[in-house]
Design an enzyme around this catalytic site. Structure first.
Site, PDB file in Angstrom:
ATOM      1  N   LYS A 196       0.903  -1.303   0.182  1.00  0.00           N
ATOM      2  CA  LYS A 196       0.219   0.026   0.056  1.00  0.00           C
ATOM      3  C   LYS A 196       1.208   1.221  -0.116  1.00  0.00           C
ATOM      4  O   LYS A 196       1.667   2.090   0.849  1.00  0.00           O
ATOM      5  CB  LYS A 196      -0.287   0.386   1.428  1.00  0.00           C
ATOM      6  CG  LYS A 196      -1.746   1.430   1.053  1.00  0.00           C
ATOM      7  CD  LYS A 196      -2.202   1.637   2.668  1.00  0.00           C
ATOM      8  CE  LYS A 196      -2.907   3.424   2.405  1.00  0.00           C
ATOM      9  NZ  LYS A 196      -1.794   3.698   1.393  1.00  0.00           N
ATOM     10  N   PRO A 197       1.132   1.626  -1.747  1.00  0.00           N
ATOM     11  CA  PRO A 197       1.866   3.172  -1.687  1.00  0.00           C
ATOM     12  C   PRO A 197       1.234   4.123  -0.702  1.00  0.00           C
ATOM     13  O   PRO A 197      -0.194   4.136  -0.056  1.00  0.00           O
ATOM     14  CB  PRO A 197       1.684   3.863  -2.712  1.00  0.00           C
ATOM     15  CG  PRO A 197       0.547   2.416  -3.633  1.00  0.00           C
ATOM     16  CD  PRO A 197       0.065   1.212  -2.806  1.00  0.00           C
TER      17      PRO A 197
ATOM     18  N   GLY B 206       7.363   4.948   8.187  1.00  0.00           N
ATOM     19  CA  GLY B 206       6.682   6.445   8.115  1.00  0.00           C
ATOM     20  C   GLY B 206       6.529   6.883   9.397  1.00  0.00           C
ATOM     21  O   GLY B 206       8.089   6.135  10.737  1.00  0.00           O
ATOM     22  N   SER B 207       5.580   7.668  10.573  1.00  0.00           N
ATOM     23  CA  SER B 207       5.873   8.196  11.510  1.00  0.00           C
ATOM     24  C   SER B 207       5.901   6.813  12.515  1.00  0.00           C
ATOM     25  O   SER B 207       5.213   5.790  12.945  1.00  0.00           O
ATOM     26  CB  SER B 207       4.980   8.924  11.603  1.00  0.00           C
ATOM     27  OG  SER B 207       3.611   8.218  11.559  1.00  0.00           O
TER      28      SER B 207
ATOM     29  N   GLU C 188      10.468   1.218  10.504  1.00  0.00           N
ATOM     30  CA  GLU C 188      11.483   2.023   9.546  1.00  0.00           C
ATOM     31  C   GLU C 188      10.452   3.420   9.687  1.00  0.00           C
ATOM     32  O   GLU C 188      10.199   4.145   9.494  1.00  0.00           O
ATOM     33  CB  GLU C 188      11.928   1.730   8.933  1.00  0.00           C
ATOM     34  CG  GLU C 188      13.021   2.593   8.650  1.00  0.00           C
ATOM     35  CD  GLU C 188      13.218   3.918   8.363  1.00  0.00           C
ATOM     36  OE1 GLU C 188      12.985   5.205   8.487  1.00  0.00           O
ATOM     37  OE2 GLU C 188      13.496   3.956   6.012  1.00  0.00           O
ATOM     38  N   LEU C 189      11.226   3.743  11.612  1.00  0.00           N
ATOM     39  CA  LEU C 189       9.659   4.781  11.765  1.00  0.00           C
ATOM     40  C   LEU C 189      11.024   6.300  11.937  1.00  0.00           C
ATOM     41  O   LEU C 189      11.894   6.492  10.974  1.00  0.00           O
ATOM     42  CB  LEU C 189       9.023   4.921  13.253  1.00  0.00           C
ATOM     43  CG  LEU C 189       9.200   3.499  13.696  1.00  0.00           C
ATOM     44  CD1 LEU C 189       8.082   3.304  14.513  1.00  0.00           C
ATOM     45  CD2 LEU C 189       7.561   3.380  12.290  1.00  0.00           C
TER      46      LEU C 189
ATOM     47  N   CYS D 118      13.708  10.577   6.531  1.00  0.00           N
ATOM     48  CA  CYS D 118      13.935  10.248   7.876  1.00  0.00           C
ATOM     49  C   CYS D 118      15.238  10.405   8.191  1.00  0.00           C
ATOM     50  O   CYS D 118      15.863  10.391   9.314  1.00  0.00           O
ATOM     51  CB  CYS D 118      13.578   8.669   7.827  1.00  0.00           C
ATOM     52  SG  CYS D 118      12.399   8.550   8.012  1.00  0.00           S
TER      53      CYS D 118
ATOM     54  N   GLU E 259      11.143  16.060  14.340  1.00  0.00           N
ATOM     55  CA  GLU E 259      11.666  15.826  12.550  1.00  0.00           C
ATOM     56  C   GLU E 259      11.166  17.473  12.078  1.00  0.00           C
ATOM     57  O   GLU E 259      10.202  17.120  11.425  1.00  0.00           O
ATOM     58  CB  GLU E 259      11.359  14.744  11.813  1.00  0.00           C
ATOM     59  CG  GLU E 259      11.895  14.501  10.791  1.00  0.00           C
ATOM     60  CD  GLU E 259      11.428  12.655  11.104  1.00  0.00           C
ATOM     61  OE1 GLU E 259       9.812  11.946  11.238  1.00  0.00           O
ATOM     62  OE2 GLU E 259      12.217  11.732  10.168  1.00  0.00           O
TER      63      GLU E 259
HETATM   64  C1  SIN Z   1      13.836   7.457   4.249  1.00  0.00           C
HETATM   65  O1  SIN Z   1      13.454   8.452   4.237  1.00  0.00           O
HETATM   66  O2  SIN Z   1      13.222   6.548   5.834  1.00  0.00           O
HETATM   67  C2  SIN Z   1      14.560   7.145   3.677  1.00  0.00           C
HETATM   68  C3  SIN Z   1      15.730   7.948   3.098  1.00  0.00           C
HETATM   69  C4  SIN Z   1      17.094   6.787   2.490  1.00  0.00           C
HETATM   70  O3  SIN Z   1      16.606   5.750   2.129  1.00  0.00           O
HETATM   71  O4  SIN Z   1      18.176   7.229   2.403  1.00  0.00           O
END
Ligand code: SIN
Length: 498
Positions: A195-196, A248-249, A270-271, A304, A401
């Site tokens: 799901k994008p 995401g967040s 991966e937050l 991120c 962030e």
């Molecule tokens: C991300 O912002 O979640 C990924 C960044 C990256 O892969 O360099």
């Protein structure tokens, strides 16, 4: 709407010049070959630079998402039974098609995400590097044979695909965050539903189209689009799905984790991040300034792993700023479709509001504005590259962030002070530091409570290294030999042959 070299790519979904009004009648007349439900609700996709409608995607219903899970279920066993080499060959064919369509994929990405074309091209290559890496890595999923405690026993460890997986991916990297999850899943023998983000679903559908053309069997990779709650409910509640991977967040990650508790899915999260970027007095300052431009302004600050809190040793602050500020001033903002542009728009108005309110809070509390700080007249979503100094811990910008093009600079006097400051956050994704001192290199990299540390570089992302965080930046690793383990189960097999 810019025309593509491959007119068949996303033919159904893109708004072409002849239908550029993109009114609902035009869209309803499209022959929706990828979506069997003629009555599906459709959602427009906009260009963040100027708000124009560039295409549309279906808003899948709960029943349609459940049907997608059933499709995956019907091919999971046959996909897992293929040889690793057969799966690898298909992944390589997919990667070849992505390379062949690189310019078009980059154009689609810039249109829906806003990032400069050169960054979109870079992202498509980055995305493809995960496919090629895992196509190879899938052939090296080794088990173990363990010396047994009894002469009559034999102990083996098998690694097997976990089963049907689901991925929820963000808008900031519309292709790479998909392939980073899909490629290891497919290589390991898992099927996967993606799901994008609804801001950037077209890149996902284009990747799916090319995967279909490459011969990846129907049902093995399926992109579902639509409302997050509808899709998320199925992804987290359906017991046929064994694993969920999310980028995401932190707030959404927590919710997904709670929702997955009832079916005890394996999770990779991966937050958010709040990356410190430390410049010690002994650093190569030119290199540090160059690294900070890369770590701060990539994707207009919307990654991120972007440098969020900049700590410069007090006694070299003026020297560093004298090198850094002209580099910021040289950045070109504008429509990402222009090759000369370095920084495009933020994704939407809420993003602009968040960034400008963080900036206002910092300035109200005593930060100095050194450059930028305003919206560019070219687009209401372009925040000019900004630098502020005199940032202190009581400012929101020191904790949140930023996800925008603001360099927020604070100073420090000693190594122990800056390590304490760098670690004083709930997050633990990426950290950066610049020094030429060998002993300090080890001390600082060991002391930083982060999943990834860059020394004397502002760019650390690559398919060959484990990407992921600690603390409230999540868990699980993507890329590298560790990334494929997330899609495998370990089965211990004890035989008595006496
Ligand atoms: C991300 O912002 O979640 C990924 C960044 C990256 O892969 O360099």
């Amino acid at each position: 709407m810019t025309t593509l070299k491959n007119p068949a790519l996303l033919k159904t979904y893109l708004v072409h010049p002849s239908t550029s009004s993109a009114n609902s009648n035009d869209r309803d007349n499209n022959n929706d070959s990828n979506d069997n439900n003629d009555n599906a609700k459709r959602v427009d996709v906009n260009n963040p630079f100027n708000g124009e409608v560039i295409g549309w995607v279906p808003s899948h219903t709960k029943q349609e998402v459940e049907q997608a899970v059933a499709n995956a279920d019907s091919v999971q066993a046959s996909w897992a039974a293929q040889t690793a080499e057969a799966r690898s060959d298909l992944l390589m064919q997919w990667a070849d098609l992505i390379d062949a369509n690189l310019d078009d994929l980059a154009t689609i990405m810039t249109l829906e995400q806003g990032k400069p074309l050169k960054e979109s091209r870079g992202e498509i290559s980055y995305a493809n590097s995960f496919i090629r890496w895992f196509a190879e890595e899938g052939k090296r999923i080794y088990g173990d044979v363990i010396p047994a405690p009894k002469a009559s026993q034999r102990i083996s460890v098998l690694k097997q695909p976990i089963g049907i997986c689901a991925a929820i991916t963000p808008w900031n990297f519309p292709a790479a965050m998909i392939t980073r999850k899909v490629a290891p899943a497919l290589a390991a023998g898992c099927t996967i539903l993606v799901k994008p983000a609804m801001q950037t679903p077209l890149s996902a559908l284009a990747l799916q189209q090319l995967a279909d053309e490459a011969g990846i069997p129907k049902g093995v990779l399926q992109v579902v689009t639509g409302d997050s709650a509808t899709v998320g409910d199925v992804f987290t509640q359906d017991a046929r799905i064994k694993k969920l991977s999310f980028t995401g967040s932190t707030a959404v990650g927590r919710t997904l984790m709670a929702q997955c508790a009832t079916t005890l899915k394996k999770l990779s999260l991966e937050l958010g991040g709040n990356a410190p970027f430390i410049v010690f007095a002994d650093a190569d300052l030119d290199k540090a300034a160059e690294g900070l431009i890369a770590a701060k302004y990539r994707n207009a600050g919307q990654t991120c792993v972007c440098a969020n809190r900049i700590y410069v040793e007090e006694r070299i602050k003026d020297e560093f700023l004298a090198i850094y500020l002209p580099k910021v001033a040289a950045l070109k903002v504008g429509n990402g479709l222009s090759d000369a542009v370095d920084i495009g728009p933020l994704i939407n108005n809420q993003a602009v509001e968040k960034v400008t309110s963080l900036l206002k809070d910092a300035l109200d509390k005593g930060a100095n504005l050194l450059t930028g700080g305003d919206i560019n007249p070219l687009s209401e979503r372009i925040v000019n590259p900004t630098v502020i100094s005199n940032v202190t811990a009581d400012m929101d910008i020191a904790h949140e962030e930023i996800f925008g093009p603001i360099t927020a600079i604070a100073t420090f006097q000693s190594e122990s002070e800056v390590i304490a400051k760098a670690n004083d956050t709930l997050y633990g994704l990426a950290a950066y530091f610049y020094t030429k001192d060998l002993a300090r290199s080890w001390r600082v990299s060991e002391a930083l409570e982060y999943g990834m540390v860059g020394q004397n570089t502002g760019l650390i992302s690559t398919a060959v290294a484990p990407f992921g965080g600690v603390k409230q930046s999540g868990f699980g690793r993507e890329g590298s030999k560790y990334g494929i383990e997330e899609y495998l189960i370990v089965k211990y097999w004890c035989q008595d042959i006496g």
